[in-house]
Design a protein around this motif. Structure first.
Motif, mmCIF file in Angstrom:
data_model
loop_
_atom_site.group_PDB
_atom_site.id
_atom_site.type_symbol
_atom_site.label_atom_id
_atom_site.label_comp_id
_atom_site.label_asym_id
_atom_site.label_seq_id
_atom_site.Cartn_x
_atom_site.Cartn_y
_atom_site.Cartn_z
ATOM 1 N N LYS A 141 65.694 60.000 24.316
ATOM 2 C CA LYS A 141 64.881 61.149 23.932
ATOM 3 C C LYS A 141 63.557 61.181 24.673
ATOM 4 C CE LYS A 141 66.781 61.451 19.227
ATOM 5 N NZ LYS A 141 66.449 61.416 17.777
ATOM 6 N N THR A 142 63.107 60.025 25.155
ATOM 7 C CA THR A 142 61.823 59.948 25.846
ATOM 8 C C THR A 142 62.026 59.445 27.276
ATOM 9 O OG1 THR A 142 61.366 57.646 25.222
ATOM 10 C CG2 THR A 142 60.719 59.366 23.646
ATOM 11 N N TRP A 143 60.985 59.590 28.084
ATOM 12 C CA TRP A 143 61.064 59.087 29.455
ATOM 13 C C TRP A 143 61.271 57.576 29.486
ATOM 14 C CZ3 TRP A 143 56.720 61.804 32.767
ATOM 15 C CH2 TRP A 143 57.016 63.175 32.869
ATOM 16 N N LEU B 33 61.789 70.814 37.410
ATOM 17 C CA LEU B 33 60.865 71.549 36.543
ATOM 18 C C LEU B 33 60.760 71.010 35.116
ATOM 19 C CD1 LEU B 33 61.365 75.285 37.617
ATOM 20 C CD2 LEU B 33 59.316 73.860 37.909
ATOM 21 N N PRO B 34 61.828 70.555 34.464
ATOM 22 C CA PRO B 34 61.656 70.020 33.108
ATOM 23 C C PRO B 34 60.690 68.838 33.050
ATOM 24 C CG PRO B 34 63.960 70.475 33.519
ATOM 25 C CD PRO B 34 63.259 70.638 34.827
ATOM 26 N N PHE B 35 60.694 68.002 34.082
ATOM 27 C CA PHE B 35 59.737 66.891 34.140
ATOM 28 C C PHE B 35 58.336 67.418 34.460
ATOM 29 C CE2 PHE B 35 63.895 65.095 35.302
ATOM 30 C CZ PHE B 35 64.016 64.133 34.318
ATOM 31 N N PHE B 36 58.260 68.295 35.441
ATOM 32 C CA PHE B 36 56.996 68.866 35.913
ATOM 33 C C PHE B 36 56.289 69.655 34.808
ATOM 34 C CE2 PHE B 36 54.824 72.492 37.965
ATOM 35 C CZ PHE B 36 53.978 71.846 38.859
ATOM 36 N N ALA C 221 51.662 64.725 39.169
ATOM 37 C CA ALA C 221 51.874 63.407 39.777
ATOM 38 C C ALA C 221 52.588 62.466 38.818
ATOM 39 C CB ALA C 221 50.539 62.814 40.217
ATOM 40 N N LYS C 222 52.274 62.581 37.536
ATOM 41 C CA LYS C 222 52.933 61.748 36.532
ATOM 42 C C LYS C 222 54.435 62.032 36.502
ATOM 43 C CE LYS C 222 52.969 60.870 31.517
ATOM 44 N NZ LYS C 222 52.347 61.243 30.212
ATOM 45 N N ALA C 223 54.806 63.295 36.584
ATOM 46 C CA ALA C 223 56.221 63.666 36.564
ATOM 47 C C ALA C 223 56.934 63.186 37.822
ATOM 48 C CB ALA C 223 56.356 65.182 36.422
ATOM 49 N N PRO D 275 53.644 59.900 45.330
ATOM 50 C CA PRO D 275 53.770 61.156 44.584
ATOM 51 C C PRO D 275 52.501 62.005 44.590
ATOM 52 C CG PRO D 275 54.937 59.434 43.433
ATOM 53 C CD PRO D 275 54.228 58.768 44.574
ATOM 54 N N ALA D 276 51.349 61.385 44.364
ATOM 55 C CA ALA D 276 50.098 62.147 44.347
ATOM 56 C C ALA D 276 49.805 62.758 45.716
ATOM 57 C CB ALA D 276 48.945 61.253 43.908
ATOM 58 N N ALA D 277 49.989 61.974 46.767
ATOM 59 C CA ALA D 277 49.734 62.477 48.115
ATOM 60 C C ALA D 277 50.753 63.543 48.514
ATOM 61 C CB ALA D 277 49.756 61.323 49.112
ATOM 62 N N ALA D 278 51.999 63.381 48.074
ATOM 63 C CA ALA D 278 53.038 64.358 48.382
ATOM 64 C C ALA D 278 52.706 65.719 47.784
ATOM 65 C CB ALA D 278 54.383 63.866 47.857
ATOM 66 N N LEU D 279 52.237 65.713 46.559
ATOM 67 C CA LEU D 279 51.846 66.959 45.904
ATOM 68 C C LEU D 279 50.646 67.595 46.610
ATOM 69 C CD1 LEU D 279 52.322 65.667 42.283
ATOM 70 C CD2 LEU D 279 53.580 67.607 43.267
ATOM 71 N N GLN D 280 49.717 66.770 47.015
ATOM 72 C CA GLN D 280 48.535 67.276 47.707
ATOM 73 C C GLN D 280 48.928 67.923 49.033
ATOM 74 O OE1 GLN D 280 45.693 64.297 49.155
ATOM 75 N NE2 GLN D 280 44.012 65.613 48.510
ATOM 76 N N GLN D 281 49.794 67.250 49.790
ATOM 77 C CA GLN D 281 50.230 67.791 51.078
ATOM 78 C C GLN D 281 51.005 69.085 50.900
ATOM 79 O OE1 GLN D 281 52.269 64.948 53.659
ATOM 80 N NE2 GLN D 281 51.070 63.269 52.808
#
Length: 404
Positions: A160-162, A197-200, A216-218, A392-398
């Protein structure tokens, strides 16, 4: 993204006349008093009996033009320009705002249709700038499917949880027999965005700016599933059909997928499966998944009499009586919450999807016609992170910088 477009699109155009005589007399072929309606969709002819039933109720004849899904929008834009639009037009819900912006659609309020009783996302998906243009009689989303026998043998309960999902995926991974605990599509198309998207969204990600700690958390969570060996690195090339094939072949104990896969799942010999809503960061947070499903609209053809009949036809398709019939044909679930609740009792295989669509979101709700830009940025970031080209954080930024 509505994957029904992918599985229901035809290779070419087919025109099928349903030939029902109008209840109040024979139909004429010209405008002005005509009771002959044209419908355009990207479904196969298995929808024709549904159309025939509503045609009989409304008192019209209908001709269904089934076109290839990939070419529908280009065709509709050309029809709008040449004033050759059909009387009833089916659109994938993310496309409604684009077509409405051209002035090609009429407000459904003109036909006393308001979507009352539908899950909220249905009205949001069918609206543009506060005006309702389309309604979806049935909808879909995605859920976590799992191999009942594998989870039972491992002593694992459906997560039920991550944290529970990650622990279960790790325990269900058996490299010796080529089985991963978890599978999803992370391909560099809208399918990859749809599955992420469900994670995001549930983590608090926002498509207006994907470069946030929540996003980034997702992405970190999905990346960790791959990096600890619980998810195959091949997921970056898998479409949803490929994920389903992995699950059926016993190469994945759990997967994210949708109800359109049920025919293949049910046909697989010896496969015992079930599904639950996609796990969330904590047990009290409801999942926020994308809403899939096609809407029916009434184009501005200029023939007010036929438009009124088309409005009645759209109302019939979205009625409580017709929604279960369409759900039975399509594999989707009724969009009316009360009808869906009843449907879940007799169709337990889609109960998880019915629960999910209650809190689902329309992909175009925030950005409208600019949604494809955000969708591209999202799957680009997923690809960058999973291929190890960026954190992940850098990927989102780019990705955010490249897709403004």
């Amino acid at each position: 993204m509505n994957t029904k477009r992918l599985v229901a699109a035809l290779a070419g155009a087919t025109i099928l006349s349903l030939g029902l005589a109008a209840c109040s007399g024979s139909a004429s072929g010209g405008s002005g008093g005509s009771k002959a309606l044209t419908i355009e969709d990207y479904y196969a002819k298995n929808y024709d009996p549904i159309y025939a039933e509503c045609a009989k109720q409304v008192g019209v004849t209908v001709t269904a033009n089934h076109v290839a899904g990939a070419g529908l929008i280009a065709k509709v834009l050309q029809q709008a320009s040449s004033r050759t639009l059909p009387d009833v037009l089916m659109l994938d819900n993310p496309d409604v705002q684009q077509i409405a912006a051209t002035g090609a659609l009429s407000p459904l309020s003109d036909y006393n249709l308001d979507g009352k009783g539908s899950v909220p996302a249905v009205v949001a998906a069918g609206s543009s700038k506060g005006t309702l243009y389309g309604l979806a009689p049935v909808v879909n989303s995605i859920a976590l499917y799992y191999n009942v026998d594998e989870l039972k043998a491992a002593g694992v309960t459906p997560p039920k949880t991550w944290d529970e999902l990650r622990a279960a995926a790790k325990k269900l991974t058996h490299k010796s027999k080529g089985q991963y605990g978890f599978a999803m599509s992370n391909i560099n198309t809208y399918e990859g965005t749809w599955q992420f998207l469900p994670f995001f969204w549930t983590a608090g990600g926002d498509e207006k700016n994907i470069d946030t700690p929540q996003a980034a958390k997702a992405l970190q969570f999905v990346t960790d599933l791959q990096n600890d060996g619980s998810m195959s690195k091949s997921s970056i090339t898998w479409a949803q059909a490929d994920v389903n094939n992995q699950f059926i072949a016993g190469k994945a104990a759990m997967m994210i997928n949708g109800p359109w896969q049920l025919p293949a799942l049910n046909a697989a010999k010896g496969l015992h499966f079930a599904s639950v809503p996609i796990p969330t960061p904590d047990a009290t947070t409801p999942v926020v998944s994308p809403l899939g499903g096609e809407t029916y609209t009434v184009p501005n053809t200029g023939d007010k009499e036929k438009m009124a009949l088309a409005g009645k036809f759209v109302g019939c398709l979205n009625s409580a009586a017709m929604q279960p019939k369409i759900a039975a044909v399509s594999g989707n679930v009724p969009s009316n919450e009360a009808v869906a609740a009843t449907w879940a009792q007799s169709h337990p295989q889609v109960a998880s999807v019915i629960a999910t669509v209650k809190t689902a979101r329309a992909r175009t709700a925030e950005l409208g016609g600019k949604w494809p830009t955000a969708a591209t940025a999202i799957y680009t970031a997923v690809q960058l992170a999973l291929t190890g080209k960026a954190t992940p954080a850098a990927a989102l930024q780019q990705a955010q910088a490249q897709n403004k």
